[in-house]
Design an enzyme around this catalytic site. Structure first.
Site, mmCIF file in Angstrom:
data_model
loop_
_atom_site.group_PDB
_atom_site.id
_atom_site.type_symbol
_atom_site.label_atom_id
_atom_site.label_comp_id
_atom_site.label_asym_id
_atom_site.label_seq_id
_atom_site.Cartn_x
_atom_site.Cartn_y
_atom_site.Cartn_z
ATOM 1 N N HIS A 190 -8.204 2.519 3.153
ATOM 2 C CA HIS A 190 -6.774 2.196 3.087
ATOM 3 C C HIS A 190 -6.421 1.581 1.740
ATOM 4 C CE1 HIS A 190 -2.952 0.175 4.509
ATOM 5 N NE2 HIS A 190 -2.833 1.384 5.033
ATOM 6 N N CYS A 191 -7.342 0.827 1.170
ATOM 7 C CA CYS A 191 -7.089 0.123 -0.089
ATOM 8 C C CYS A 191 -6.939 1.069 -1.281
ATOM 9 C CB CYS A 191 -8.225 -0.848 -0.384
ATOM 10 S SG CYS A 191 -8.557 -2.038 0.927
#
Length: 342
Positions: A332-333
């Site tokens: 997600h980062c």
């Protein structure tokens, strides 16, 4: 004009990413090569479902193209690091379906001593320009990984991020909430006290508690939450407290939250030897797909089953995220969605 941030499960126009280059996060040629392979694997997994644009630094195009293949768009801009969720814009949409980009202040995850951010602080405006959308600047120091929305007025936050002295000294909780609500179109903030242990000094690269490794909306009223079943791990009790707290909360529509527990991998230590913050919560939803962190762990398939049950119409793809976590984040980062508006 009123804008709101759509939930991640709504349709995307594309995904934005940033290519790893030489920097303190990847301190050796071997680490950088491993990171690039991992970023490329994520990009190719997302590309199965939607377009991907990869921002790369000067002189990095050939290496990026070799690993990414021909289907990922490349764009050159100066970069410091490679965490597009945090350095890129947060896209929002108005009542007429017009897209805009929120440009938070970026200061290297709280001006951490290992971080560089001269160029990364400008990436959000560059991406907005490339997307052809107006920029809404904010005075709040914040990152995309520090928030998660349900698209219906609720936002998840952690106290050690937006309220920490490293980012917004002098801001009250009320002032932070007012700014976030104004930018995201939310009306209710649910504050977790903290993130995972390895996300704080002296455990290496970290964000000081981003929420997207701890809890995330899977649907309106439904939150997936990280559980550390082993009492030997320092995250065991904080996770228990997070889940108990979330189960007392209602969302902006007044619905009690349903909390889906997602157990951490069985590995208590990272590849580097410290406490692991390996988490399946740090996943990415793309059009018709879920790109899910894997850790060569017996619980990988269990997590895939949980997410498959939550998103039965999407294909779940497991990607080894250990090289990404070694740099301080997860899938997600390194991804940032641009909502589809037409």
């Amino acid at each position: 004009m009123t804008y709101h941030m759509p939930a991640e499960w709504t349709p995307h126009e594309r995904t934005w990413m940033a290519w790893p280059g030489p920097n303190p996060t990847f301190s050796s040629a071997a680490e950088l090569a491993e990171a690039r392979e991992a970023w490329a694997t994520v990009a190719r997994a997302v590309r199965r479902f939607e377009p991907v644009t990869m921002v790369h630094g000067p002189g990095q195009a050939d290496t990026a193209r070799e690993l990414l293949g021909p289907d990922v768009e490349l764009v050159e801009r100066e970069l410091d690091d490679a965490w597009m969720r945090d350095i890129g814009p947060t896209f929002v949409v108005d009542e007429e379906g017009r897209l805009a980009a929120v440009d938070w202040v970026f200061n290297g995850w709280g001006a951490q001593e290992w971080a560089n951010w001269e160029h990364d602080a400008k990436i959000a405006s560059h991406v907005a320009d490339l997307a052809g959308v107006p920029v809404h600047g904010s005075l709040l120091v914040n990152e995309g990984g520090g928030l998660h929305v349900d698209g219906e007025g609720t936002v998840l936050l952690t106290e050690t991020v937006q309220l920490g002295p490293e980012r917004n000294p002098g801001w009250s909780r009320e002032e932070v909430e007012a700014e976030i609500h104004a930018r995201l179109g939310t009306t209710k903030a649910i504050w977790l006290k903290r993130g995972l242990t390895a996300d704080y000094p002296p455990h290496g690269y970290g964000t000081l508690g981003h929420v997207d490794i701890v809890a995330a909306f899977a649907a309106p009223g439904v939150v997936v939450a990280h559980v550390q079943p082993d009492p030997a791990h320092p995250d065991h009790e904080p996770c228990r407290e997070n889940i108990a707290f979330l189960r007392t909360q209602t969302d902006a529509k007044g619905r009690p939250l349903e909390v889906v527990e997602v157990p951490a991998p069985t590995k208590l230590r990272s590849e580097e030897g410290g406490w692991a913050d390996y988490s399946y919560i740090n996943h990415y939803l793309c059009n018709d797909g879920v790109v899910l962190c894997a850790f060569d762990d017996p619980r990988d398939e269990e997590a895939a089953e949980i997410f498959g049950g939550l998103f039965p119409d999407r294909t779940v793809t497991l990607v080894d995220a250990r090289p990404i976590f070694a740099g301080g984040g997860g899938i997600h980062c390194i991804t940032q969605q641009q909502p589809r508006t037409r």
